[in-house]
Design a protein around this motif. Structure first.
Motif, PDB file in Angstrom:
ATOM      1  N   UNK A  11       1.799   6.714 -12.295  1.00  0.00           N
ATOM      2  CA  UNK A  11       0.868   7.496 -11.502  1.00  0.00           C
ATOM      3  C   UNK A  11      -0.182   6.567 -10.933  1.00  0.00           C
ATOM      4  N   UNK A  12      -0.414   6.651  -9.630  1.00  0.00           N
ATOM      5  CA  UNK A  12      -1.419   5.819  -8.968  1.00  0.00           C
ATOM      6  C   UNK A  12      -2.725   6.611  -8.847  1.00  0.00           C
ATOM      7  N   UNK A  13      -3.831   5.980  -9.279  1.00  0.00           N
ATOM      8  CA  UNK A  13      -5.132   6.645  -9.243  1.00  0.00           C
ATOM      9  C   UNK A  13      -6.220   5.599  -9.040  1.00  0.00           C
ATOM     10  N   UNK A  14      -7.428   6.084  -8.793  1.00  0.00           N
ATOM     11  CA  UNK A  14      -8.606   5.225  -8.797  1.00  0.00           C
ATOM     12  C   UNK A  14      -9.073   5.114 -10.241  1.00  0.00           C
ATOM     13  N   UNK A  15      -9.082   3.882 -10.770  1.00  0.00           N
ATOM     14  CA  UNK A  15      -9.309   3.683 -12.199  1.00  0.00           C
ATOM     15  C   UNK A  15     -10.492   2.759 -12.464  1.00  0.00           C
ATOM     16  N   UNK A  16     -11.069   2.926 -13.656  1.00  0.00           N
ATOM     17  CA  UNK A  16     -12.066   2.003 -14.175  1.00  0.00           C
ATOM     18  C   UNK A  16     -12.067   2.142 -15.692  1.00  0.00           C
ATOM     19  N   UNK A  17     -12.678   1.193 -16.367  1.00  0.00           N
ATOM     20  CA  UNK A  17     -12.705   1.212 -17.832  1.00  0.00           C
ATOM     21  C   UNK A  17     -14.146   1.322 -18.306  1.00  0.00           C
ATOM     22  N   UNK A  23       0.994   1.277 -20.627  1.00  0.00           N
ATOM     23  CA  UNK A  23       0.125   0.228 -20.115  1.00  0.00           C
ATOM     24  C   UNK A  23      -0.525   0.685 -18.827  1.00  0.00           C
ATOM     25  N   UNK A  24      -1.525  -0.083 -18.378  1.00  0.00           N
ATOM     26  CA  UNK A  24      -2.279   0.252 -17.179  1.00  0.00           C
ATOM     27  C   UNK A  24      -2.451  -1.014 -16.353  1.00  0.00           C
ATOM     28  N   UNK A  25      -2.286  -0.877 -15.068  1.00  0.00           N
ATOM     29  CA  UNK A  25      -2.454  -2.009 -14.157  1.00  0.00           C
ATOM     30  C   UNK A  25      -3.603  -1.692 -13.209  1.00  0.00           C
ATOM     31  N   UNK A  26      -4.627  -2.573 -13.202  1.00  0.00           N
ATOM     32  CA  UNK A  26      -5.742  -2.450 -12.261  1.00  0.00           C
ATOM     33  C   UNK A  26      -5.858  -3.792 -11.549  1.00  0.00           C
ATOM     34  N   UNK A  27      -5.503  -3.811 -10.265  1.00  0.00           N
ATOM     35  CA  UNK A  27      -5.473  -5.078  -9.552  1.00  0.00           C
ATOM     36  C   UNK A  27      -4.477  -6.019 -10.214  1.00  0.00           C
ATOM     37  N   UNK A  28      -4.927  -7.228 -10.550  1.00  0.00           N
ATOM     38  CA  UNK A  28      -4.068  -8.195 -11.240  1.00  0.00           C
ATOM     39  C   UNK A  28      -4.173  -8.111 -12.752  1.00  0.00           C
ATOM     40  N   UNK A  29      -4.995  -7.198 -13.250  1.00  0.00           N
ATOM     41  CA  UNK A  29      -5.233  -7.086 -14.690  1.00  0.00           C
ATOM     42  C   UNK A  29      -4.363  -6.003 -15.309  1.00  0.00           C
ATOM     43  N   UNK A  41     -24.130   2.716 -15.081  1.00  0.00           N
ATOM     44  CA  UNK A  41     -22.787   2.359 -14.571  1.00  0.00           C
ATOM     45  C   UNK A  41     -22.130   1.421 -15.582  1.00  0.00           C
ATOM     46  N   UNK A  42     -21.759   1.965 -16.747  1.00  0.00           N
ATOM     47  CA  UNK A  42     -21.215   1.136 -17.834  1.00  0.00           C
ATOM     48  C   UNK A  42     -19.717   0.914 -17.702  1.00  0.00           C
ATOM     49  N   UNK A  43     -19.336   0.275 -16.601  1.00  0.00           N
ATOM     50  CA  UNK A  43     -17.917   0.087 -16.319  1.00  0.00           C
ATOM     51  C   UNK A  43     -17.566  -1.388 -16.192  1.00  0.00           C
ATOM     52  N   UNK A  44     -16.317  -1.695 -16.472  1.00  0.00           N
ATOM     53  CA  UNK A  44     -15.838  -3.060 -16.384  1.00  0.00           C
ATOM     54  C   UNK A  44     -15.833  -3.558 -14.941  1.00  0.00           C
ATOM     55  N   UNK A  45     -15.519  -2.664 -14.016  1.00  0.00           N
ATOM     56  CA  UNK A  45     -15.440  -3.047 -12.605  1.00  0.00           C
ATOM     57  C   UNK A  45     -16.585  -2.421 -11.812  1.00  0.00           C
ATOM     58  N   UNK A  46     -16.945  -3.103 -10.753  1.00  0.00           N
ATOM     59  CA  UNK A  46     -18.054  -2.654  -9.913  1.00  0.00           C
ATOM     60  C   UNK A  46     -17.753  -1.333  -9.220  1.00  0.00           C
ATOM     61  N   UNK A  47     -16.472  -1.072  -8.963  1.00  0.00           N
ATOM     62  CA  UNK A  47     -16.042   0.168  -8.320  1.00  0.00           C
ATOM     63  C   UNK A  47     -14.769   0.669  -8.992  1.00  0.00           C
ATOM     64  N   UNK A  48     -14.466   1.933  -8.783  1.00  0.00           N
ATOM     65  CA  UNK A  48     -13.172   2.451  -9.202  1.00  0.00           C
ATOM     66  C   UNK A  48     -12.117   1.863  -8.270  1.00  0.00           C
ATOM     67  N   UNK A  49     -11.094   1.271  -8.844  1.00  0.00           N
ATOM     68  CA  UNK A  49     -10.100   0.533  -8.070  1.00  0.00           C
ATOM     69  C   UNK A  49      -8.736   1.214  -8.137  1.00  0.00           C
ATOM     70  N   UNK A  50      -7.915   0.941  -7.128  1.00  0.00           N
ATOM     71  CA  UNK A  50      -6.547   1.447  -7.156  1.00  0.00           C
ATOM     72  C   UNK A  50      -5.811   0.856  -8.352  1.00  0.00           C
ATOM     73  N   UNK A  51      -5.154   1.719  -9.087  1.00  0.00           N
ATOM     74  CA  UNK A  51      -4.429   1.251 -10.258  1.00  0.00           C
ATOM     75  C   UNK A  51      -3.234   2.127 -10.549  1.00  0.00           C
TER      76      UNK A  51
END
Length: 229
Positions: A76-82, A107-113, A55-65
């Motif tokens: 476009x709104x999707x479930x995102x991770x890096x 650009x990409x917005x995931x939560x507050x990031x 699970x080599x991702x920045x976030x613990x789960x795929x988040x709304x972004x």
């Protein structure tokens, strides 16, 4: 944003060129100071869990972004991770994990990031001044650390053994594109260490946010002002 995925639009470069050098250096130095006070929150949030090779991702789960496209300003709104191997954007399509093409993404917005592309890799936007200078954070998996301790013949460490060990590790999100399966196996992998690096971006120039690199980018006059500051 072709050719090294340029991060700053042309008008930003023009605003910097028209800004007096004294003001430009002042903004740059103030941004240097904010480096230490601004970055802590994200580092804390990123250490809430430990990414693994499964699970080599920045976030613990795929988040709304939200993905913002430069050409027509659509979103476009999707479930995102890096993904932490090459700082690439992954998103969910049902149970499938897919990788996004960075072309035309502004650009990409995931939560507050908020993330932008730098040299083809996603970096988090920490701060941006009115003068167009940006401070960004790069977070990548330290894959080389996985090979530490590998030994060759007679106990001697070799580059070959290190490469063999790295290639034998299957990273999640590369060949296994089932989100459900990845979640089941996420704790079976090896822990991944992270490499965090900060950069200043002004115009089309990228400078690592270290004293040495900042001084080099400012030149002799800038060094004097930095020392005085």
């Amino acid at each position: 944003m072709d050719n090294q995925e340029r991060l700053v639009l042309s008008e930003t470069s023009l605003s910097l060129k028209s800004r007096p050098m004294k003001s430009y250096v002042r903004i740059f130095l103030l941004l240097c100071v904010t480096l230490w006070g601004t970055c802590g929150g994200f580092v804390l949030s990123a250490t809430q869990y430990s990414p693994t090779t499964k699970w080599p991702y920045l976030y613990e789960n795929f988040l709304d972004g939200t993905v913002y496209f430069a050409a027509d300003q659509k979103t476009k709104q999707m479930k995102l991770n890096i993904h932490l191997q090459n700082c690439t954007l992954h998103y969910l399509d049902g149970d499938k994990v897919l990788q996004s093409n960075p072309r035309d993404i502004e650009r990409i917005q995931i939560g507050n990031d908020q993330f932008i592309y730098m040299n083809g890799e996603l970096v988090r936007l920490v701060k941006k001044t009115d003068g167009g200078i940006s401070l960004v954070e790069s977070v990548k998996a330290d894959l080389a650390a996985l090979s530490k301790g590998a030994s060759g013949a007679y106990g001697m460490g070799t580059d070959v053994s290190a490469v063999n060990q790295l290639t034998s590790i299957q990273l999640g999100g590369i060949s296994n594109l089932s989100h459900a399966q990845m979640k089941l196996e996420r704790n079976d992998g090896k822990d991944l260490s992270l490499i965090k690096t900060y950069y200043f971006i002004f115009g089309d120039k990228i400078v690592e946010a270290t004293r040495k690199e900042v001084e080099k980018s400012l030149g002799d006059n800038g060094k004097t002002k930095l020392k005085a500051f």
